[in-house]
Design an enzyme around this catalytic site. Structure first.
Site: not given
Length: 390
Positions: A25, A107, A128, A130, A156, A165, A252, A276, A279
């Site tokens: 990860y 996060s 952070q 989202y 973000t 991924r 970000k 990122h 990613r």
């Protein structure tokens, strides 16, 4: 105990001590991984100027980031699932950052909650966010952050949809891991990790379970998260969230000069140049390659930070000399966390600090504030000396 001289030593320890799905990860990019590799490789193309016969006895890395005094211009980036790299991972990392005098960014997708980190560290940290569709949850998590003493929001912008991924898909990565035969065998080979997880109660997403409406278990969470990343995000929504927060904001995920100019217009206090960690969009340019153009786009005074590929003190200095006011490290400290917990994060920070100090000295600079473009060797500089104008 083996000698730990560089971040790569911590990475190898991390790989041995953490279950494969959680190591993967951290240590993979999306698709072919070309942007992930470029983030690091492009730093190697930047050359430093070796300078001699200068008094370098009184060196200092002390600086300021977003108005805060820091021991060096390096912050710990937001990394999801730190609590799966090591038991209570977010707490461990936050304590190491606090003791080192650098910022820690929690996060949204953390295992330890905002409240857990605040209670365990009793020190300011950054948060952070989202951009999610659930307005009730958004208001709630921002209020929780304020009550925990968070003063800096890192918003973000580059995860409206998750990049593919391959390793995560193959591993069927979940937190906590599903108890399949393959996972049980893999975890049995990491007894130290298993013992830590057995001792902690924090094994789910602490900021979401019990806080988002209708989310009471991991199954609900996976379904909720898949619906929540807001693909409708636009600049008007960014401005709305900035106003809703009402405090300092770093945007970000900016990796394009036009986006950087628009980001400044939102009223955000700073930009974090980021892809990122390679990613998300594979095949995109590295952040260090885009940094000079973004610096020109926003002007010389606007606060500008960079993450992506910063796994040495030299890389941090090259970013600063190329236009960044500081850097964020993600994988570098996560390797340390997976390897040794809080002590590993401390060691990662110490490695970055030592490499910055030695490199700055060999470039003939005493103060980090004076480490600028003149410390880099460029084709233009080479032409100047070739023509005898130096």
């Amino acid at each position: 105990m083996p000698v730990i001289a560089e971040i790569e030593d911590l990475r190898r320890m991390h790989r041995r001590r953490v279950p494969r799905m959680f190591y993967d990860y951290v240590d993979v990019g999306s698709w072919s991984g070309s942007t992930y590799r470029a983030n690091r490789d492009d730093f190697d193309r930047i050359l430093l100027r070796q300078r001699v016969a200068r008094d370098i006895e009184r060196r200092s890395l002390a600086s300021r980031m977003m108005g805060e005094d820091v021991s060096m211009p390096v912050a710990l980036a937001p990394v999801g699932l730190l609590g799966m790299q090591h038991a209570d991972g977010e707490i461990q990392a936050a304590r190491a950052a606090r003791d080192a005098g650098v910022p820690f960014t929690l996060s949204t997708m953390s295992i330890c909650s905002i409240e857990d980190v605040a209670a365990a560290t009793r020190a300011p940290f950054w948060f952070q966010l989202y951009t999610l569709r659930d307005e009730e949850f958004l208001d709630n998590v921002l209020d929780r952050a304020r009550r925990a003493g968070v003063e800096m929001l890192v918003l973000t912008l580059d995860l409206q949809i998750q990049g593919q991924r391959h390793a995560d898909l193959r591993n069927a990565m979940t937190a906590p891991p599903r108890l399949t035969v393959a996972n049980l065998i893999d975890m049995a080979r990491r007894p130290h990790w298993c013992a830590g997880m057995a001792r902690t109660k924090r094994r789910g997403f602490g900021n979401i379970i019990g806080h988002a409406r209708g989310v009471t278990n991991m199954g609900d969470l996976m379904e909720w998260t898949s619906r929540q990343f807001d693909q409708r995000l636009d600049w008007a929504r960014v401005e709305q969230i900035i106003a809703k927060w009402g405090g300092k904001v770093i945007l970000k995920g900016i990796n394009d000069p036009e986006d950087a100019q628009r980001a400044v217009q939102t009223g955000a206090d700073a930009i974090l140049v980021s892809n990122h960690g390679g990613r998300q969009l594979d095949g995109a340019p590295s952040t260090i390659r885009m940094l000079p153009a973004i610096r020109r786009a926003v002007g010389p005074e606007y606060p500008l930070y960079l993450d992506g590929g910063v796994q040495s003190g030299q890389a941090a200095l090259k970013a600063i000399a190329s236009g960044a006011d500081g850097v964020f490290i993600g994988r570098a400290f996560t390797y340390g966390l997976g390897a040794m917990g809080q002590a590993g994060v401390t060691r990662a920070i110490e490695i970055i600090r030592r490499e910055m100090d030695i490199t700055m000295a060999l470039c003939g600079v005493n103060d980090i504030a004076d480490f600028g473009p003149h410390c880099l060797w460029s084709p233009e500089l080479e032409q100047t000396f070739r023509e005898g104008r130096g």
